[in-house]
Design a protein around this motif. Structure first.
Motif, short mmCIF file in Angstrom:
data_model
loop_
_atom_site.label_atom_id
_atom_site.label_comp_id
_atom_site.label_asym_id
_atom_site.label_seq_id
_atom_site.Cartn_x
_atom_site.Cartn_y
_atom_site.Cartn_z
N PRO A 102 35.84 51.06 39.62
CA PRO A 102 35.43 51.31 38.34
C PRO A 102 33.87 51.72 38.38
O PRO A 102 33.34 52.46 37.75
N GLU A 103 32.93 50.62 39.21
CA GLU A 103 31.72 50.87 39.05
C GLU A 103 31.24 52.22 39.66
O GLU A 103 30.40 52.98 39.04
N CYS A 128 40.69 50.23 28.77
CA CYS A 128 40.12 50.12 27.65
C CYS A 128 38.75 50.77 27.24
O CYS A 128 38.51 51.31 26.44
N PHE A 129 38.16 50.76 28.79
CA PHE A 129 36.80 51.41 28.55
C PHE A 129 36.61 52.67 28.23
O PHE A 129 35.77 53.27 27.32
N TRP A 130 37.55 53.30 28.95
CA TRP A 130 37.54 54.76 28.83
C TRP A 130 38.34 55.09 27.48
O TRP A 130 37.81 56.20 26.93
N LEU A 164 40.13 46.95 40.25
CA LEU A 164 40.89 46.47 39.16
C LEU A 164 41.97 45.54 39.48
O LEU A 164 42.83 45.87 40.48
N LYS A 165 42.30 44.61 38.87
CA LYS A 165 43.23 43.70 39.45
C LYS A 165 44.78 44.23 39.23
O LYS A 165 45.22 44.98 38.09
N GLN A 188 36.59 43.86 31.25
CA GLN A 188 37.11 44.31 32.67
C GLN A 188 36.32 43.40 33.68
O GLN A 188 36.84 43.09 34.77
N LEU A 189 34.99 43.34 33.60
CA LEU A 189 34.21 42.65 34.65
C LEU A 189 34.78 41.22 34.71
O LEU A 189 34.80 40.69 35.67
#
Length: 311
Positions: free
Chosen positions: A181-182, A49-51, A38-39, A26-27
């Motif tokens: 997201p951060e 994907c992180f969640w 996010l783009k 993501q980063l």
């Protein structure tokens, strides 16, 4: 009794690897580092994907809790009165980490010059200092006693209150908490930390219910993976990520805000590393889980069986 079963700890490894890889992706490829969003060209996988990794960890932790309980893991069999000596000391030392992290945050906020364009929140400054000191006192009492009486066990609830207030502070300061997201990950992290501390206080104070230990293991796994994967991926992206990403990552939120104002808000987003107090909660949860899942000494295990038989 197969008290060497510790699936609740082993599930952390694949969970962390998946979450770390997802957050790095993501980063480095899925975040517009000029705005923090996010783009818009991302697909479903890149956005979530992180969640997804965190949810898989929670699912694995629930399954592990069921299996560990059924197999008679020591974590589910050992009375609180037997959590002593090395295991109590490990919890006490672990408590020092969020205490020092909170005090560091408060001290850093106090040192910001009053004429600075970016001022810290007085609310969060005092929360960090007061609750950091309170956790420090609790940690020293644990290290001194090396056992948990109901009062001392309940005192660990100070961590739950602290991270609940940190969550409130994030909502008060970050208006776009759900779109960046951060901010969202930081908010979820402190909520998981508060839940973990609350379950730990219930356990160590002798007020546990039927599912307290399972809830402690699951919330701890979720907190460890969410916090540590996010913390380490930010550091890794700063050190090894593409120049476009690395140049937009700074150490503190106040540095990020100062740069945002210095650039007049025009494509001026900067991501800060996870605050010390939040990262410390992940370390605390990891050490506590390992300590509680440790295989007890033979005499301790025998005493636990005798005590259970008497009950």
């Amino acid at each position: 009794m197969k008290n060497n079963i510790r699936l609740g700890v082993w599930v952390l490894i694949p969970g962390f690897v998946l979450a770390f890889a997802a957050r790095m992706a993501q980063l480095c490829a899925g975040t517009d580092m000029t705005s923090g969003f996010l783009k818009y060209t991302n697909g479903f996988f890149m956005n979530y994907c992180f969640w997804g990794a965190v949810l898989l960890t929670i699912g694995g932790a629930v399954a592990a809790a069921v299996i560990d309980r059924k197999k008679g893991a020591s974590f589910y069999q050992t009375p609180v009165s037997r959590i002593t000596d090395s295991r109590a000391a490990a919890i006490g030392f672990a408590m020092l980490v969020p205490a020092l992290g909170a005090l560091y945050e408060g001290y850093s906020e106090m040192r910001i010059p009053k004429e600075s364009a970016v001022l810290p929140s007085p609310f969060m400054m005092w929360v960090d200092l007061i609750f950091g000191a309170a956790m420090l006192v609790v940690a020293f009492f644990i290290l001194y006693n090396k056992e948990f009486k109901p009062g001392l066990g309940f005192a660990t609830v100070v961590g739950a209150v602290y991270y609940t207030l940190r969550g409130i502070g994030i909502f008060m300061e970050k208006m776009a908490v759900t779109t960046v997201p951060e901010y969202l990950i930081n908010c979820i992290s402190v909520i998981l930390s508060a839940v973990f501390f609350m379950q730990l206080a219930k356990l160590l104070s002798g007020n546990e219910g039927k599912h307290t230990r399972g809830a402690l293991a699951v919330s701890g796994a979720a907190a460890v993976v969410t916090i540590l994967a996010n913390s380490l991926s930010g550091i890794a992206a700063m050190l090894f990520g593409p120049a476009e990403t690395a140049s937009r990552i700074v150490f503190t939120q106040y540095e990020a805000e100062w740069l945002y104002q210095a650039n007049y808000g025009e494509s001026a987003y900067y991501m800060s590393l996870v605050p010390a107090a939040d990262a410390a909660a992940g370390v605390f949860a990891l050490v506590v889980l390992i300590a509680l899942f440790m295989k007890p000494k033979k005499q301790e295990s025998a005493a636990s069986v005798d005590e259970s038989a008497e009950i």
